[in-house]
Design an enzyme around this catalytic site. Structure first.
Site, PDB file in Angstrom:
ATOM      1  N   CYS A 248       0.704  -1.281  -0.085  1.00 34.46           N
ATOM      2  CA  CYS A 248      -0.028   0.091  -0.149  1.00 34.46           C
ATOM      3  C   CYS A 248       0.930   1.214   0.027  1.00 34.46           C
ATOM      4  O   CYS A 248       1.820   1.344   0.815  1.00 34.46           O
ATOM      5  CB  CYS A 248      -0.880   0.033   1.384  1.00 34.46           C
ATOM      6  SG  CYS A 248      -1.647   1.446   1.429  1.00 34.46           S
ATOM      7  N   CYS A 367      -0.594   3.707  -6.464  1.00 34.20           N
ATOM      8  CA  CYS A 367      -1.348   2.886  -6.349  1.00 34.20           C
ATOM      9  C   CYS A 367      -1.040   1.511  -6.766  1.00 34.20           C
ATOM     10  O   CYS A 367      -0.723   1.397  -7.820  1.00 34.20           O
ATOM     11  CB  CYS A 367      -3.017   2.859  -6.394  1.00 34.20           C
ATOM     12  SG  CYS A 367      -4.026   1.669  -5.907  1.00 34.20           S
TER      13      CYS A 367
END
Length: 732
Positions: A248, A367
Site C-alpha cells: 500500500c 497505487c
C-alpha cells in the site's frame, strides 16, 4: 615320502569323484571326506602336505563340479529306488564314464558290497549334502557381492548428488522480494503487488495484524502494531529476502522506521522513483501520478518530501485519482476488480489529462493495484510508465546475475515457481487471532476467466504493434575496444541500442564540463538524431557527461540519464541515514568537477558522508581505461573485488555499491557474489528507464509490442555520421 604318496593315492575312488580315508583295511571312513568350495576342493589333512595327491585334488576345477553333481544325483536316484524296493543289497554304485585323460587307475581297496553298503550309502548322502552346502554358500556369497555392488552404486550416486548439491550450495540464492501486507484481505489481480504472478522472482509476504488501511492512511500506528511491524521486517529479512516493500502506497509513512530496522533496501511506496524520474526530464516537463484517490497523497506531504524529495504541491507533478473510474470502486470495497471493464476508463482519464497538459512526459502509478493497466497506458500514450513493479525490479536487479557479461554460474537460477500465499500465512496462531480481516473463501479466490481466443484476436487486430524499446547512447570522440558489460558494447543489453558519436567531444572536454559552440551544436544534433530514431531513453558513455544533462533533457522528450549517478537518490532513500553507499569511479577525483551538476540535477551531494567515493586508478591493469587500451577483464577483476572488499571491511555500514564509471559494469557480478550487496551501474540505470517502455509479459495488455529479435548489431566509431562529420573526428 613314497609310502605317503602310495597311501594317499589309495584314498582316491574314481567312481566317487572324491578322496576318502580308510579307518581300517577294507572299510570306508567318514571323518575326512573332502568338500568342494569355490573352484577347489577342501582336502583332508593328508592332502594339505603338498603331495602329488594334494596337487591333484587342488586342481579340481569348478568347471567339473557340474559333472560331479550329475553323478551324485544319479547315485541318489539309484539309492532311492533301492530303498523303495526294500532291497539295499541290490544297490551298485553307478560309474559314469569319464574322458580317458580324467580316468585314474588307482588301487582303492575293498568296501563296495556287503555290509559296507550302508556306510557307503550314508557317506554318499553326506557328500551330496556337503556339495549342496557349498553351492548354497557360493550363492549366498554371490548375493552378498551383488548387494555390496548395489550399495557401492548407491554410495557413488549419493556422492554425485552431494557434489551437485555442494556446487548448488556454493551458489548464491536467487534474489527474492519481501512484501509487508496490510491487515486487508482481497482478491488481487495479476499485476497487483499482492499477486505473486506479478514478479519474475520469488516473493514472500508477511501480514501485520492490526495494520489496517485506515491506520496506514493516517500515517501512524500504536505500539502493539509498531512492534508487529518491526517483527514483520525482521521475519522477511530472516527468510533471506533481498529487498522489502509494502502493498500500500500509504506505507511510505513507515519508510524511515522500516529502513532503520532492516539492512536491506526498503521502498515502501513506488513514490521512491519520483526524484530519478523528475531528474530525467526538463524542469518544464510534467509527470502524471495516478492514485486510487486524488486526495490520498495530501496526508503524506511531509513524509514524501523528506523521504524521497517529492513535493506534492510542485506543479511538475499532476496528481489524478481513479476513484471515479467505473468499476474501480471495487478497490475500496475489497472486491475483485474486473480489469477488462476498468481499463478503458483508466485509459480515457489518462489521455484526457495528457490533452489538457501536453507537457506530460511520463506516468507514475502510485497505487499498488494500478500496475495491471501499465501496458495499456504504454501502448496508448507512447509514454514511459513506472509503477511498484518497476521499482521492485530496480532493486532486485541490483542483486541478480547479469547473464550477458561478467561472472557466470555464481547464482542459482529462479525455478519459475511461485509459492501460493494465503492471507495470514507465516503468522502464529495467536497472531492470526489478532487479524481484523479474514482469509478469502474458495468462491472469492476464483481467478478471473482468461479472455477467449476470439477476444485475443480482436485485440490483436485493434492494436498496431509498436517497436521494441531502443536505447540511445551519446558517445565521446574516443575510440577504444569496449569489453562486454561496457556501455559502449552492444552486447551489454537485452534490447537494441543506437550509438551516435559527437565529433570533437573528447574525454578532456567532457571532464572540463564545457563544450565549444561547434561541439555543442554537434551534441544537440546527436540528441535529435537519436530521438528521431525512436529511442526510449538517452544516456552517455562517460560519467562526465552529467554536466550536459540539462542541455540534453531540454532538447529531448524522452528520459535522459547521462550518468549512472542518476540512481543515487533512489539508492540512498532505501537505506537508513547512517548507512553508506560505496561509489567506485575510474579516478577518486573525477566527481569533484561535477559537484554542482550532481547536486542540482539528481540530488546527489558529493560532500555527503553517506557516500564513500573511491577511485580504481591504482588497481593493477585498470590503467588501460585511461590509456584507451583493451582491458584484461580476467586480470583486473580480482583487484577490483579485493579493493571493494577492503573498503567494506573498513566501513561495515556500507549497504550498497554504485559503479560510476561506464567501464566498471563487467565487474558487477563478481562484486555481487563476494559482497552479497546490491550493485548498481550504468546498465541497471538504462534497464530501469527502458523497463518503463517495455511490455511486461506477466500481466496486463499483451501483443502490443514487437519482441526484441535478440540481434546485436556491431558499431564502429563514426557510424551514423556524415562524411563531413567523420572528418571532424579527433579519434576516428
Amino acid at each position: 615320502s613314497r609310502e605317503a604318496q602310495d597311501s594317499f593315492a589309495k584314498m582316491y575312488d574314481p567312481s566317487y569323484g572324491f578322496y576318502r580315508t580308510l579307518d581300517a583295511p577294507g572299510q570306508v571312513g567318514s571323518s575326512h571326506v573332502f568338500k568342494g568350495v569355490g573352484a577347489q576342493m577342501m582336502m583332508s589333512p593328508y592332502a594339505q602336505t603338498g603331495s602329488a595327491g594334494g596337487s591333484l585334488a587342488g586342481s579340481y576345477s569348478q568347471a567339473g563340479m557340474s559333472d560331479q553333481i550329475s553323478r551324485l544325483e544319479a547315485e541318489l536316484a539309484h539309492l532311492r529306488r533301492a530303498t523303495m524296493s526294500g532291497d539295499a543289497t541290490q544297490y551298485h554304485v553307478p560309474v559314469m564314464q569319464q574322458p580317458m585323460h580324467q580316468q585314474h587307475h588307482l588301487p582303492v581297496g575293498g568296501g563296495y558290497c556287503g555290509s559296507g553298503l550302508s556306510v557307503e550309502h550314508h557317506e554318499l548322502l553326506k557328500a551330496h549334502q556337503d556339495l549342496m552346502e557349498v553351492m548354497q554358500t557360493e550363492s549366498e556369497a554371490h548375493t552378498t557381492l551383488m548387494a555390496a555392488h548395489s550399495e557401492l552404486l548407491k554410495v557413488h550416486a549419493m556422492e554425485l548428488e552431494l557434489d551437485g548439491n555442494s556446487k548448488k550450495a556454493n551458489k548464491k540464492a536467487h534474489p527474492a522480494l519481501g512484501i509487508i501486507r496490510l491487515d486487508y484481505s482481497y482478491p488481487p489481480a495479476e499485476g497487483d503487488t499482492d499477486s505473486t504472478g506479478s514478479f519474475g522472482y520469488d516473493v514472500i509476504y508477511r501480514c501485520i495484524p492490526g495494520l489496517t488501511f485506515e491506520m496506514a492512511q493516517a500515517g501512524s500506528f500504536d505500539d502493539a502494531v509498531e512492534r508487529r511491524f518491526a517483527e514483520g521486517i525482521k521475519f522477511l529479512e530472516h527468510r533471506g529476502v533481498h529487498a522489502i516493500t509494502g502493498d500500500c502506497g500509504f506505507m511510505m509513512a513507515f519508510q524511515k522506521l522500516a529502513r532503520k530496522i532492516a539492512a536491506l533496501p526498503v521502498f515502501m511506496s513506488s513514490m521512491v522513483q519520483c526524484p530519478v524520474i523528475a531528474a530525467a526530464f526538463d524542469l518544464e516537463d510534467q509527470i502524471l501520478i495516478l492514485t486510487a484517490n486524488g486526495m490520498s497523497l495530501e496526508p503524506q506531504k511531509e513524509v514524501l518530501l523528506s523521504s524521497c524529495g517529492f513535493d506534492v504541491e510542485e506543479e511538475r507533478f499532476i496528481i489524478l485519482g481513479c476513484q471515479d473510474v467505473p468499476g474501480f470502486d471495487a478497490v475500496a470495497k475489497g472486491e475483485r476488480v474486473d480489469v477488462d471493464f476498468v481499463q478503458p476508463g483508466i485509459i480515457k482519464m489518462t489521455t484526457d489529462a495528457i490533452k489538457q497538459n501536453p507537457r506530460i512526459r511520463g506516468i507514475l502509478l502510485e497505487c499498488t493495484e494500478l500496475p495491471p493497466y501499465a501496458d495499456a497506458l504504454r501502448d496508448t500514450t507512447g509514454l514511459p510508465v513506472w509503477d511498484c513493479i518497476t521499482a521492485a525490479d530496480f532493486y532486485i536487479n541490483a542483486y541478480k546475475d547479469n547473464p550477458r557479461f561478467g561472472l557466470d554460474d555464481w547464482q542459482q537460477e529462479w525455478d519459475q515457481v511461485q509459492d501460493e500465499y494465503t492471507f495470514g500465512m507465516h503468522l502464529l496462531e495467536e497472531e492470526k487471532a489478532l487479524l481484523q480481516s479474514k482469509a478469502l473463501t474458495a468462491e472469492q479466490k476464483v481467478k478471473p476467466k482468461k479472455p477467449s481466443k476470439a477476444a485475443v484476436m480482436k485485440t490483436k487486430r485493434l492494436v498496431a504493434k509498436q517497436q521494441a524499446p531502443l536505447l540511445g547512447v551519446i558517445r565521446l570522440d574516443y575510440n577504444y575496444p569496449p569489453a562486454e558489460g561496457d556501455i559502449d558494447c552492444p552486447g551489454s543489453y537485452d534490447y537494441d541500442v543506437i550509438y551516435r558519436c559527437v565529433p570533437g567531444l573528447t574525454f578532456a572536454m567532457a571532464q572540463s564540463g564545457r563544450m565549444t559552440p561547434q561541439v555543442q551544436a554537434e551534441f544537440e544534433a546527436a540528441v535529435r538524431y537519436l530521438e528521431g530514431k525512436g529511442v526510449s531513453g538517452i544516456t552517455g558513455d562517460c560519467g562526465f557527461m552529467m554536466a550536459f544533462q540539462p542541455l540534453a533533457r531540454k532538447i529531448a522528450e524522452v528520459p535522459v540519464f547521462m550518468s549512472s549517478m542518476m540512481q543515487c537518490p533512489m539508492i540512498s532513500v532505501a537505506f537508513d541515514k547512517y548507512d553508506k553507499v560505496l561509489i567506485l569511479t575510474a579516478n577518486s577525483d573525477s566527481l569533484t568537477p561535477q559537484k554542482d551538476q550532481l547536486l542540482s540535477h539528481c540530488g546527489f551531494d558529493v560532500d555527503d558522508d553517506r557516500f564513500v567515493i573511491r577511485g580504481c586508478q591504482k588497481v593493477p591493469g585498470f590503467e588501460a581505461v585511461l590509456t584507451g587500451d583493451k582491458v584484461d577483464l580476467a586480470a583486473v577483476e580480482p583487484g577490483i573485488v579485493k579493493f571493494a572488499m577492503e573498503q567494506i571491511r573498513m566501513i561495515p555500514t556500507i549497504r550498497a555499491i554504485l559503479l560510476e564509471c561506464t567501464e566498471l559494469p563487467p565487474y558487477a557480478d563478481a562484486l555481487r557474489k563476494e559482497s552479497a550487496l546490491p550493485v548498481f551501474d550504468a546498465i541497471t540505470c538504462a534497464d530501469f528507464f527502458i523497463s518503463s517502455r517495455r511490455d511486461n509479459p506477466r500481466f496486463g495488455l499483451n501483443e502490443w509490442q514487437h519482441p526484441w529479435d535478440k540481434t546485436v548489431e556491431a558499431y564502429d566509431l563514426g557510424q551514423n555520421l556524415t562524411a563531413a562529420q567523420r572528418q571532424a573526428l579527433v579519434n576516428g
